[in-house]
Design a protein around this motif. Structure first.
Motif, PDB file in Angstrom:
ATOM      1  N   GLU A   7     -68.349 -74.170  -8.912  1.00  0.00           N
ATOM      2  CA  GLU A   7     -67.019 -75.603  -8.199  1.00  0.00           C
ATOM      3  C   GLU A   7     -66.918 -74.362  -7.404  1.00  0.00           C
ATOM      4  O   GLU A   7     -67.098 -74.930  -6.058  1.00  0.00           O
ATOM      5  CB  GLU A   7     -66.254 -75.863  -8.891  1.00  0.00           C
ATOM      6  N   LEU A   8     -66.607 -73.209  -7.767  1.00  0.00           N
ATOM      7  CA  LEU A   8     -66.148 -72.291  -6.221  1.00  0.00           C
ATOM      8  C   LEU A   8     -67.287 -71.908  -5.945  1.00  0.00           C
ATOM      9  O   LEU A   8     -67.732 -71.855  -3.985  1.00  0.00           O
ATOM     10  CB  LEU A   8     -65.593 -70.820  -7.094  1.00  0.00           C
ATOM     11  N   VAL A   9     -68.601 -71.889  -6.256  1.00  0.00           N
ATOM     12  CA  VAL A   9     -69.696 -70.960  -5.704  1.00  0.00           C
ATOM     13  C   VAL A   9     -70.158 -72.447  -4.414  1.00  0.00           C
ATOM     14  O   VAL A   9     -70.716 -71.822  -3.556  1.00  0.00           O
ATOM     15  CB  VAL A   9     -70.986 -71.588  -6.449  1.00  0.00           C
ATOM     16  N   VAL A  12     -68.111 -72.070  -1.560  1.00  0.00           N
ATOM     17  CA  VAL A  12     -68.048 -70.916  -0.686  1.00  0.00           C
ATOM     18  C   VAL A  12     -69.227 -71.048  -0.409  1.00  0.00           C
ATOM     19  O   VAL A  12     -69.297 -71.226   0.622  1.00  0.00           O
ATOM     20  CB  VAL A  12     -68.277 -69.602  -1.345  1.00  0.00           C
ATOM     21  N   ARG A  13     -70.235 -72.213  -0.444  1.00  0.00           N
ATOM     22  CA  ARG A  13     -71.736 -72.154   0.134  1.00  0.00           C
ATOM     23  C   ARG A  13     -71.449 -73.358   1.198  1.00  0.00           C
ATOM     24  O   ARG A  13     -72.143 -73.476   1.695  1.00  0.00           O
ATOM     25  CB  ARG A  13     -73.102 -72.084  -0.787  1.00  0.00           C
ATOM     26  N   ILE A  38     -66.975 -79.438  -5.618  1.00  0.00           N
ATOM     27  CA  ILE A  38     -65.641 -79.328  -4.634  1.00  0.00           C
ATOM     28  C   ILE A  38     -64.202 -80.605  -4.812  1.00  0.00           C
ATOM     29  O   ILE A  38     -63.330 -80.673  -4.874  1.00  0.00           O
ATOM     30  CB  ILE A  38     -66.482 -79.544  -3.148  1.00  0.00           C
ATOM     31  N   ALA A  39     -64.833 -82.419  -5.072  1.00  0.00           N
ATOM     32  CA  ALA A  39     -63.918 -82.662  -5.163  1.00  0.00           C
ATOM     33  C   ALA A  39     -63.063 -82.619  -6.583  1.00  0.00           C
ATOM     34  O   ALA A  39     -62.011 -82.836  -6.978  1.00  0.00           O
ATOM     35  CB  ALA A  39     -64.520 -84.216  -5.893  1.00  0.00           C
ATOM     36  N   ARG A  40     -64.020 -81.839  -7.797  1.00  0.00           N
ATOM     37  CA  ARG A  40     -62.974 -81.511  -8.418  1.00  0.00           C
ATOM     38  C   ARG A  40     -62.058 -80.320  -8.350  1.00  0.00           C
ATOM     39  O   ARG A  40     -60.795 -80.078  -8.552  1.00  0.00           O
ATOM     40  CB  ARG A  40     -63.502 -80.814  -9.700  1.00  0.00           C
ATOM     41  N   ALA A  65     -58.183 -71.296   4.158  1.00  0.00           N
ATOM     42  CA  ALA A  65     -56.686 -69.772   3.371  1.00  0.00           C
ATOM     43  C   ALA A  65     -57.470 -70.190   1.758  1.00  0.00           C
ATOM     44  O   ALA A  65     -56.742 -68.718   1.594  1.00  0.00           O
ATOM     45  CB  ALA A  65     -55.583 -70.457   3.444  1.00  0.00           C
ATOM     46  N   TYR A  66     -57.492 -70.962   1.660  1.00  0.00           N
ATOM     47  CA  TYR A  66     -58.256 -71.095   0.232  1.00  0.00           C
ATOM     48  C   TYR A  66     -59.943 -70.183   0.421  1.00  0.00           C
ATOM     49  O   TYR A  66     -60.110 -69.287  -0.809  1.00  0.00           O
ATOM     50  CB  TYR A  66     -58.468 -72.225  -0.761  1.00  0.00           C
TER      51      TYR A  66
END
Length: 294
Positions: A7-9, A12-13, A38-40, A65-66
């Motif tokens: 999810e984080l990848v 960022v992508r 991303i919704a999660r 910020a995230y």
């Protein structure tokens, strides 16, 4: 439980590609899958990370910020994996800045050779003669021509490239061909300006002079165009005009007077363990420049 790393990848992508579809291409997924990941993340954080519309995707203040917190963590994970596995092909993304003339000479081998051999890599290449702030502006690798000031960045000398004095045949036919430095001074010059100061003409014997300019510019691309249009004599990296010299569009001026070479460096801030994507790119550029170097 969903894989939070994925999810984080995806987040960022998506920021780097500025679209769900661009992130999906990079990650080998569908835009719908990226959107759901991303919704999660947004649901878990209780905050909206993107402003969405049918035509654009932009970070919210919370999203920005995230990203500033998450992107370095993922980069560190990539670097750690590279140290262990030392992959033969590059993966992930790489943001690069290079001088316009150098970038123009490298774009064909980068897009025709390097990228096909590294399908898992996404490149973001900015061509500018301005020296960017590598870390502050978010670049991974900077290619620089000329001596570099002391810095905390890691540097690697890639090549030493020859300079050239050149002008169009039409200009030389109209104004005459200079046969010594005294005659050269009397000609019209297209000057490269750095920090408000024109770059001087230097010779290998140590002599130097700053010509009078009929056109000053901070762009090597503009210098080439001006020379092709017969504005005056240019003093610039030979590789930037080699095709024009080979085709007869430009001619060398004072070819019997040796000119100095200019060092070309790769700069990065990755630290001791350079990730494979940066190392493989820098190695490739060094190999390409060796054909132009002396």
């Amino acid at each position: 439980m969903p894989d939070r790393t994925q999810e984080l990848v995806a987040f960022v992508r998506t920021v780097e590609a500025a679209s769900f579809s661009g992130a999906a291409r990079t990650l080998g997924a569908t835009p719908s899958a990226i959107s759901k990941r991303i919704a999660r993340v947004e649901s878990r954080l209780g905050a909206r990370l993107f402003h969405r519309s049918t035509r654009s995707l932009a970070l919210t203040q919370e999203g920005a910020a995230y990203y500033d917190r998450v992107a370095p963590l993922l980069r560190a994970l990539d670097e750690a994996a590279d140290v262990v596995h030392a992959p033969a092909t590059a993966q992930g993304s790489l943001k690069i800045t290079a001088p316009a003339s150098l970038g123009r000479a490298l774009m064909h081998p980068i897009t025709g050779d390097f990228m096909p051999r590294n399908r898992g890599l996404r490149l973001d290449i900015g061509l500018t003669d301005r020296h960017v702030e590598l870390i502050r502006e978010g670049f991974d690798v900077a290619l620089r021509a000329g001596d570099i000031a002391d810095s905390d960045l890691n540097s690697r000398l890639l090549a030493r490239l020859p300079m050239a004095l050149a002008a169009s045949p039409a200009y030389l036919a109209a104004r005459g061909v200079p046969d010594d430095v005294t005659a050269l001074r009397r000609h019209d010059h297209v000057r490269y300006v750095v920090g408000g100061r024109p770059y001087p003409v230097r010779f290998a014997d140590g002599s130097v002079f700053t010509p009078e300019g009929v056109l000053d510019t901070d762009s090597s691309m503009a210098m080439r165009i001006a020379a092709l249009n017969g504005v005056g004599i240019v003093y610039m990296l030979r590789l930037a005009i080699q095709e024009d010299l080979d085709a007869g569009r430009l001619s060398l001026v004072l070819p019997g007077h040796a000119l100095p070479t200019v060092p070309v460096y790769a700069l990065h801030a990755f630290g001791r363990h350079t990730p494979a994507r940066a190392r493989l790119f820098i190695d490739f550029v060094a190999a390409q420049l060796s054909a132009f170097g002396v």
